[in-house]
Design a protein around this motif. Structure first.
Motif, PDB file in Angstrom:
ATOM      1  N   TYR A  63       0.836  -1.200   0.000  1.00 21.33           N
ATOM      2  CA  TYR A  63       0.000   0.000   0.000  1.00 21.33           C
ATOM      3  C   TYR A  63       0.867   1.244   0.000  1.00 21.33           C
ATOM      4  O   TYR A  63       1.883   1.298   0.672  1.00 21.33           O
ATOM      5  CB  TYR A  63      -0.893   0.050   1.247  1.00 21.33           C
ATOM      6  N   GLU A  64       0.433   2.252  -0.733  1.00 24.37           N
ATOM      7  CA  GLU A  64       1.067   3.561  -0.666  1.00 24.37           C
ATOM      8  C   GLU A  64       0.432   4.344   0.471  1.00 24.37           C
ATOM      9  O   GLU A  64      -0.784   4.276   0.665  1.00 24.37           O
ATOM     10  CB  GLU A  64       0.846   4.347  -1.969  1.00 24.37           C
ATOM     11  N   PHE A  65       1.253   5.080   1.212  1.00 26.55           N
ATOM     12  CA  PHE A  65       0.677   5.946   2.233  1.00 26.55           C
ATOM     13  C   PHE A  65       0.102   7.172   1.541  1.00 26.55           C
ATOM     14  O   PHE A  65       0.785   7.861   0.795  1.00 26.55           O
ATOM     15  CB  PHE A  65       1.715   6.387   3.278  1.00 26.55           C
ATOM     16  N   SER A  66      -1.173   7.418   1.771  1.00 24.28           N
ATOM     17  CA  SER A  66      -1.826   8.571   1.162  1.00 24.28           C
ATOM     18  C   SER A  66      -3.019   8.994   1.996  1.00 24.28           C
ATOM     19  O   SER A  66      -3.765   8.155   2.493  1.00 24.28           O
ATOM     20  CB  SER A  66      -2.307   8.231  -0.253  1.00 24.28           C
ATOM     21  N   THR A  67      -3.183  10.276   2.118  1.00 18.15           N
ATOM     22  CA  THR A  67      -4.365  10.816   2.797  1.00 18.15           C
ATOM     23  C   THR A  67      -5.200  11.642   1.823  1.00 18.15           C
ATOM     24  O   THR A  67      -6.096  12.358   2.232  1.00 18.15           O
ATOM     25  CB  THR A  67      -3.951  11.697   3.995  1.00 18.15           C
ATOM     26  N   ALA A  68      -4.916  11.510   0.535  1.00 18.41           N
ATOM     27  CA  ALA A  68      -5.573  12.346  -0.469  1.00 18.41           C
ATOM     28  C   ALA A  68      -6.883  11.758  -1.004  1.00 18.41           C
ATOM     29  O   ALA A  68      -7.724  12.492  -1.518  1.00 18.41           O
ATOM     30  CB  ALA A  68      -4.622  12.592  -1.637  1.00 18.41           C
ATOM     31  N   ALA A  69      -7.073  10.462  -0.876  1.00 13.98           N
ATOM     32  CA  ALA A  69      -8.248   9.827  -1.474  1.00 13.98           C
ATOM     33  C   ALA A  69      -9.523  10.198  -0.724  1.00 13.98           C
ATOM     34  O   ALA A  69      -9.607  10.051   0.487  1.00 13.98           O
ATOM     35  CB  ALA A  69      -8.077   8.316  -1.491  1.00 13.98           C
ATOM     36  N   THR A  70     -10.502  10.657  -1.472  1.00 18.14           N
ATOM     37  CA  THR A  70     -11.805  10.974  -0.896  1.00 18.14           C
ATOM     38  C   THR A  70     -12.698   9.737  -0.975  1.00 18.14           C
ATOM     39  O   THR A  70     -12.428   8.808  -1.728  1.00 18.14           O
ATOM     40  CB  THR A  70     -12.475  12.143  -1.640  1.00 18.14           C
ATOM     41  N   HIS A  71     -13.764   9.745  -0.196  1.00 19.29           N
ATOM     42  CA  HIS A  71     -14.727   8.635  -0.235  1.00 19.29           C
ATOM     43  C   HIS A  71     -15.419   8.659  -1.596  1.00 19.29           C
ATOM     44  O   HIS A  71     -15.726   9.733  -2.126  1.00 19.29           O
ATOM     45  CB  HIS A  71     -15.754   8.800   0.897  1.00 19.29           C
ATOM     46  N   PRO A  72     -15.678   7.500  -2.189  1.00 20.90           N
ATOM     47  CA  PRO A  72     -16.329   7.463  -3.506  1.00 20.90           C
ATOM     48  C   PRO A  72     -17.676   8.171  -3.559  1.00 20.90           C
ATOM     49  O   PRO A  72     -18.060   8.693  -4.610  1.00 20.90           O
ATOM     50  CB  PRO A  72     -16.497   5.971  -3.787  1.00 20.90           C
ATOM     51  N   ALA A  73     -18.404   8.224  -2.447  1.00 16.18           N
ATOM     52  CA  ALA A  73     -19.699   8.922  -2.439  1.00 16.18           C
ATOM     53  C   ALA A  73     -19.535  10.429  -2.542  1.00 16.18           C
ATOM     54  O   ALA A  73     -20.460  11.136  -2.940  1.00 16.18           O
ATOM     55  CB  ALA A  73     -20.472   8.580  -1.159  1.00 16.18           C
ATOM     56  N   ASP A  74     -18.359  10.928  -2.201  1.00 22.97           N
ATOM     57  CA  ASP A  74     -18.062  12.363  -2.218  1.00 22.97           C
ATOM     58  C   ASP A  74     -17.757  12.784  -3.659  1.00 22.97           C
ATOM     59  O   ASP A  74     -16.608  12.947  -4.051  1.00 22.97           O
ATOM     60  CB  ASP A  74     -16.875  12.646  -1.292  1.00 22.97           C
ATOM     61  N   THR A  75     -18.799  12.946  -4.448  1.00 17.07           N
ATOM     62  CA  THR A  75     -18.636  13.134  -5.892  1.00 17.07           C
ATOM     63  C   THR A  75     -17.923  14.424  -6.283  1.00 17.07           C
ATOM     64  O   THR A  75     -17.335  14.496  -7.354  1.00 17.07           O
ATOM     65  CB  THR A  75     -19.996  13.068  -6.614  1.00 17.07           C
ATOM     66  N   ASN A  76     -17.964  15.443  -5.433  1.00 15.10           N
ATOM     67  CA  ASN A  76     -17.228  16.668  -5.774  1.00 15.10           C
ATOM     68  C   ASN A  76     -15.878  16.743  -5.059  1.00 15.10           C
ATOM     69  O   ASN A  76     -15.189  17.750  -5.142  1.00 15.10           O
ATOM     70  CB  ASN A  76     -18.062  17.923  -5.487  1.00 15.10           C
ATOM     71  N   ALA A  77     -15.502  15.670  -4.352  1.00 16.01           N
ATOM     72  CA  ALA A  77     -14.187  15.531  -3.717  1.00 16.01           C
ATOM     73  C   ALA A  77     -13.824  16.706  -2.811  1.00 16.01           C
ATOM     74  O   ALA A  77     -12.699  17.174  -2.818  1.00 16.01           O
ATOM     75  CB  ALA A  77     -13.115  15.298  -4.781  1.00 16.01           C
ATOM     76  N   ASP A  78     -14.796  17.158  -2.004  1.00 10.94           N
ATOM     77  CA  ASP A  78     -14.518  18.287  -1.102  1.00 10.94           C
ATOM     78  C   ASP A  78     -14.380  17.861   0.361  1.00 10.94           C
ATOM     79  O   ASP A  78     -14.403  18.679   1.260  1.00 10.94           O
ATOM     80  CB  ASP A  78     -15.609  19.355  -1.236  1.00 10.94           C
ATOM     81  N   PHE A  79     -14.214  16.569   0.596  1.00  8.43           N
ATOM     82  CA  PHE A  79     -14.081  16.006   1.944  1.00  8.43           C
ATOM     83  C   PHE A  79     -15.292  16.327   2.816  1.00  8.43           C
ATOM     84  O   PHE A  79     -15.173  16.584   4.008  1.00  8.43           O
ATOM     85  CB  PHE A  79     -12.761  16.421   2.613  1.00  8.43           C
TER      86      PHE A  79
END
Length: 139
Positions: A63-79
């Motif tokens: 696994y790559e360490f990343s905190t950038a991925a948003t939840h798939p339900a978050d369609t506008n990727a605004d956390f």
């Protein structure tokens, strides 16, 4: 060729939860950015489906360490997951429809996590651990 290059002998404390088979690395792990980008057969994605190289150098491990991925339900990727985003995601899951954000086949625990985040204010962050529990309430 020295096969010991980029081997690290460290305690499992640098992993999120190895007892429960969560082998994601934590931010302070010496495995972050310690791999070899030219490794043979290096896949394009990690086991979460995210990019295999997040920063300049690949991480050691699966696994790559990343905190950038948003939840798939978050369609506008605004956390932040709104009720409209959650309702659309839950309806797609209930009807067996594919989703545009990976994973395309929606896992039930992702729907549950989206609902949890939405009902607790919507705002969330990614702590870099295993999905879907990596998405935690709050900015």
């Amino acid at each position: 060729m020295d096969i010991a290059v980029n081997n690290i002998d460290v305690a499992t404390a640098v992993l999120w939860d190895p007892v429960n088979k969560d082998y994601h690395i934590q931010s302070m792990s010496p495995c972050v950015n310690a791999g070899t980008n030219g490794a043979p057969s290096l896949p394009a994605t990690d086991l979460d489906g995210g990019p295999r190289i997040v920063n300049v150098t690949v991480d050691l491990g699966c696994y790559e360490f990343s905190t950038a991925a948003t939840h798939p339900a978050d369609t506008n990727a605004d956390f932040a997951i709104t009720s409209a985003e959650y309702n659309a995601y839950a309806a797609a899951w209930k009807n067996g429809q594919n989703w545009s954000n990976a994973p395309s086949v929606i896992p039930a625990n992702y729907v549950t996590r989206a609902g949890y985040l939405m009902t607790n204010g919507g705002a969330y962050h990614n702590d870099g651990s295993a999905r879907p529990v990596n998405w935690k309430v709050g900015p």
